[in-house]
Write an enzyme that holds these catalytic residues in place. Structure first.
Site, PDB file in Angstrom:
ATOM      1  CG  ASP A  66      -2.112  -0.950   1.054  1.00 40.48           C
ATOM      2  OD1 ASP A  66      -2.292  -1.478  -0.067  1.00 40.48           O
ATOM      3  OD2 ASP A  66      -2.848  -1.169   2.031  1.00 40.48           O
ATOM      4  CD  GLU A 136      -4.449   7.007   7.012  1.00 42.94           C
ATOM      5  OE1 GLU A 136      -3.319   7.197   6.502  1.00 42.94           O
ATOM      6  OE2 GLU A 136      -5.015   5.909   6.995  1.00 42.94           O
ATOM      7  CB  THR A 176      -9.535  -1.318   4.992  1.00 43.55           C
ATOM      8  OG1 THR A 176      -8.958  -0.654   3.869  1.00 43.55           O
ATOM      9  CG2 THR A 176     -10.972  -1.693   4.671  1.00 43.55           C
ATOM     10  CE1 TYR A 178      -4.029   4.282  14.577  1.00 50.60           C
ATOM     11  CE2 TYR A 178      -2.875   6.146  13.623  1.00 50.60           C
ATOM     12  CZ  TYR A 178      -3.243   5.404  14.726  1.00 50.60           C
ATOM     13  OH  TYR A 178      -2.816   5.779  15.977  1.00 50.60           O
ATOM     14  CG  MET A 180     -10.616  -1.962  10.633  1.00 52.52           C
ATOM     15  SD  MET A 180     -10.362  -3.193   9.336  1.00 52.52           S
ATOM     16  CE  MET A 180      -8.570  -3.362   9.370  1.00 52.52           C
TER      17      MET A 180
END
Length: 275
Positions: A66, A136, A176, A178, A180
């Protein structure tokens, strides 16, 4: 079709996969651009070197986890160049293809048997400059074991005054990540929304909130003498002080990904089990 390739270069397995992908594409008469760091590793193909910021490919293959995808799409999304992500990381929520399936997927790619998924991004105003994030913004204290006092507003209406270890403002893609782990909901990437998640809040009634993506979210720092750090997609880092304000809004630039099937929930469930 012109295809670019961006890759992590710290794993020999990734470089070897890149080499085999280049051979496959050249055998199929595909024009290729290799990012600078990868071209240095694949010396036999150094003539294909093109810095990622100069790429004009129709699609860019991103080989890594990612983090590799996030770094690449920050450059590519303003150009509206879609990414096909190949997982050479750990869990890889943003990645589409496992290494063992890559050549089957490349066959589909060259046959135009795919679709493009558009994903929401957010713009964050820091020091008079807007920075775009796919996952984020994480706000945390610069002093371990110290809480932050934050006022969170949505479209100028105060939502909450938060005493917490920090705060996350996430996109559905980042839900999905941090978000989460901090107790936020998993949000389908088709939902046009932003998620506000306090990290370990002091008040029990301070809960995650989902707000329309078109909203303007403002976070104000209320505690004198408390410095905070903002981490944007795990890449950029900003410092905040007393009475500073951070504004977050929907970005005009979406992120674009090559997809072969609609499998968001299946993918999430499988990766959470594996993780």
């Amino acid at each position: 079709m012109k295809i670019g390739i961006v890759s992590r270069t710290d794993k020999e397995e990734a470089i070897e996969l890149d080499r085999n992908i280049v051979k496959y594409l050249l055998a199929n008469h595909v024009e290729i651009e290799l990012d600078t760091s990868l071209a240095k590793e694949l010396e036999e193909y150094s003539d294909l070197e093109t810095p990622i910021e100069d790429m004009t490919s129709d699609i860019v293959l991103c080989v890594g986890g990612d983090g590799t995808v996030l770094n690449a799409q920050h450059v590519l999304s303003p150009k509206k160049i879609p990414i096909l992500s190949i997982n050479m990381g750990t869990v890889g929520f943003l990645t589409e293809v496992d290494p063992e399936d890559i050549f089957e997927c490349l066959d589909k790619l060259l046959s135009y048997d795919f679709f493009i998924e558009e994903r929401l991004q957010l713009d964050v105003l820091c020091d008079d400059k807007w920075i775009t994030v796919l996952n984020e913004l994480v706000i945390m204290t610069s002093q371990p074991a110290k809480m932050l006092n934050l006022r969170v507003s949505v479209d100028e209406e105060v939502v909450d005054e938060v005493r917490a270890d920090g705060l996350i403002v996430s996109t559905p893609s980042g839900s999905t990540a941090y978000s989460m782990s901090a107790g936020g909901p998993i949000v389908d990437p088709r939902v046009d929304a932003a998620i506000i998640i306090p990290i370990c809040p002091f008040k029990l009634n301070t809960r995650p909130k989902i707000v329309p993506a078109e909203s303007t979210i403002t976070v104000k720092f209320l505690k004198e003498g408390k410095q905070a750090i903002g981490v944007l997609d795990g890449v950029s880092r900003e410092n905040f002080n007393y009475m500073d304000e951070v504004k977050i809004r929907k970005s005009d630039n979406a992120a674009y990904f090559v997809r072969f099937k609609k499998n968001f929930y299946n993918s999430v469930n499988n990766k959470l089990i594996v993780g």
